[in-house]
Write a protein that holds these residues in place. Structure first.
Motif, PDB file in Angstrom:
ATOM      1  N   LYS A   1      51.205  22.473  -7.551  1.00 42.66           N
ATOM      2  CA  LYS A   1      52.105  21.489  -6.924  1.00 42.66           C
ATOM      3  C   LYS A   1      51.761  21.164  -5.469  1.00 42.66           C
TER       4      LYS A   1
ATOM      5  N   GLN B   1      43.716  19.262  -6.667  1.00 44.45           N
ATOM      6  CA  GLN B   1      43.838  20.415  -7.564  1.00 44.45           C
ATOM      7  C   GLN B   1      43.651  20.003  -9.030  1.00 44.45           C
ATOM      8  N   MET B   2      44.196  18.857  -9.395  1.00 48.45           N
ATOM      9  CA  MET B   2      44.034  18.355 -10.756  1.00 48.45           C
ATOM     10  C   MET B   2      42.581  17.979 -11.022  1.00 48.45           C
TER      11      MET B   2
ATOM     12  N   GLN C   1      50.772  15.428  -1.937  1.00 46.63           N
ATOM     13  CA  GLN C   1      50.352  14.667  -3.112  1.00 46.63           C
ATOM     14  C   GLN C   1      48.821  14.622  -3.209  1.00 46.63           C
TER      15      GLN C   1
ATOM     16  N   TYR D   1      47.581  17.874  -4.374  1.00 46.07           N
ATOM     17  CA  TYR D   1      47.874  17.974  -5.813  1.00 46.07           C
ATOM     18  C   TYR D   1      46.829  17.212  -6.630  1.00 46.07           C
ATOM     19  N   PHE D   2      46.483  15.994  -6.210  1.00 50.34           N
ATOM     20  CA  PHE D   2      45.442  15.237  -6.910  1.00 50.34           C
ATOM     21  C   PHE D   2      44.114  16.007  -6.901  1.00 50.34           C
TER      22      PHE D   2
ATOM     23  N   ASP E   1      48.057  22.182 -12.655  1.00 49.59           N
ATOM     24  CA  ASP E   1      49.122  21.349 -12.093  1.00 49.59           C
ATOM     25  C   ASP E   1      50.314  22.162 -11.596  1.00 49.59           C
ATOM     26  N   TRP E   2      50.341  23.472 -11.895  1.00 48.02           N
ATOM     27  CA  TRP E   2      51.464  24.302 -11.474  1.00 48.02           C
ATOM     28  C   TRP E   2      51.433  24.625  -9.971  1.00 48.02           C
TER      29      TRP E   2
ATOM     30  N   THR F   1      42.559  26.937  -4.079  1.00 49.40           N
ATOM     31  CA  THR F   1      42.448  25.589  -3.513  1.00 49.40           C
ATOM     32  C   THR F   1      41.656  25.609  -2.216  1.00 49.40           C
TER      33      THR F   1
ATOM     34  N   GLN G   1      45.953  12.281 -13.677  1.00 48.52           N
ATOM     35  CA  GLN G   1      46.990  11.324 -13.287  1.00 48.52           C
ATOM     36  C   GLN G   1      46.432  10.446 -12.177  1.00 48.52           C
TER      37      GLN G   1
ATOM     38  N   SER H   1      41.801  12.341 -11.196  1.00 48.77           N
ATOM     39  CA  SER H   1      42.525  13.412 -11.874  1.00 48.77           C
ATOM     40  C   SER H   1      43.066  12.864 -13.179  1.00 48.77           C
TER      41      SER H   1
END
Length: 224
Positions: free
Chosen positions: A85, A75-76, A69, A72-73, A82-83, A92, A40, A38
């Motif tokens: 969360k 999704q990115m 988490q 979230y990764f 990133d909204w 998703t 991040q 991602s």
């Protein structure tokens, strides 16, 4: 593994959480980059941390920090934004299911259904101990899909799978619901009513079954 059904939110404990976690572990075993890559990118230390947390949370079917988490990764990595969360909503779940199907993890999954409701006397009081059976009605036959007995509140719940349908091309069963007295199964109940989960009374008909009259209830709504 079953298809992921949204919404699944952080902080919850339910069977859908365990299924999500099982799917995440499967994806991590198949290809780390599906989940981890991602904008991040986590460090190796973070990877170990969140994977260990995921396994701990999976044992408890708890949607905790590790699960959130990693979602979230994912999704990115998939460009979902990133909204979100780490909450598993429609987009998703759809992307996770798409990848799982491509990898063959969902090929054998069959749709499942639940029929539920209550049996009441004419005075509105629930009746326990009633034998409830549901059938798939074909042109000439009735195929038993499941059976149960009402509890002391008159409640019944029966689950069945799509693989039980007598004709493989059918997407839904043509349901009928029969009620019997377990102590005298050849004597149909009188002055009772069957209701679905919303409390709506089901439409009643009388048929001949093995030379005796049986009241049946059509159109018992089902949920997946």
């Amino acid at each position: 593994m079953k298809e992921i059904i949204p919404p699944i939110n952080p902080g919850t404990i339910e069977k859908e959480v365990a299924n999500l976690q099982e799917c995440l572990l499967f994806l991590l075993d198949k290809n780390n980059s599906i989940v981890y890559w991602s904008l991040q990118m986590p460090t190796e230390e973070e990877k170990k941390k969140y994977r260990a947390l995921l396994r701990e949370e999976y044992a408890a079917s708890f949607f905790g920090e590790g699960t959130q988490q990693l979602v979230y990764f994912f999704q990115m990595q998939q460009g979902l934004g990133d909204w979100l969360k780490g909450e598993v909503e429609e987009s998703t779940a759809a992307k996770l299911n798409e990848l799982l199907k491509e990898l063959g993890a969902l090929d054998e999954i069959q749709k499942s259904f639940i029929v539920e409701g209550t049996v009441l006397a004419v005075n509105g009081k629930p009746i326990g101990g009633v034998s409830v059976k549901i059938f798939d009605k074909d042109l000439r036959t009735y195929e038993l899909l499941g059976e149960t007995t009402t509890n002391d509140k008159g409640y019944y719940q029966i689950s069945y799978g799509q693989e039980q349908f007598s004709r493989s091309e059918k997407l839904n069963a043509d349901l009928i619901l029969l009620l019997f007295d377990p102590q005298n199964p050849r004597e149909p109940f009188k002055n009772i009513s069957a209701h679905d989960a919303s409390g709506k009374e089901l439409e009643k008909f009388i048929i001949s079954e093995n030379s005796f009259a049986v009241p049946i209830w059509y159109n018992a709504p089902e949920r997946t």
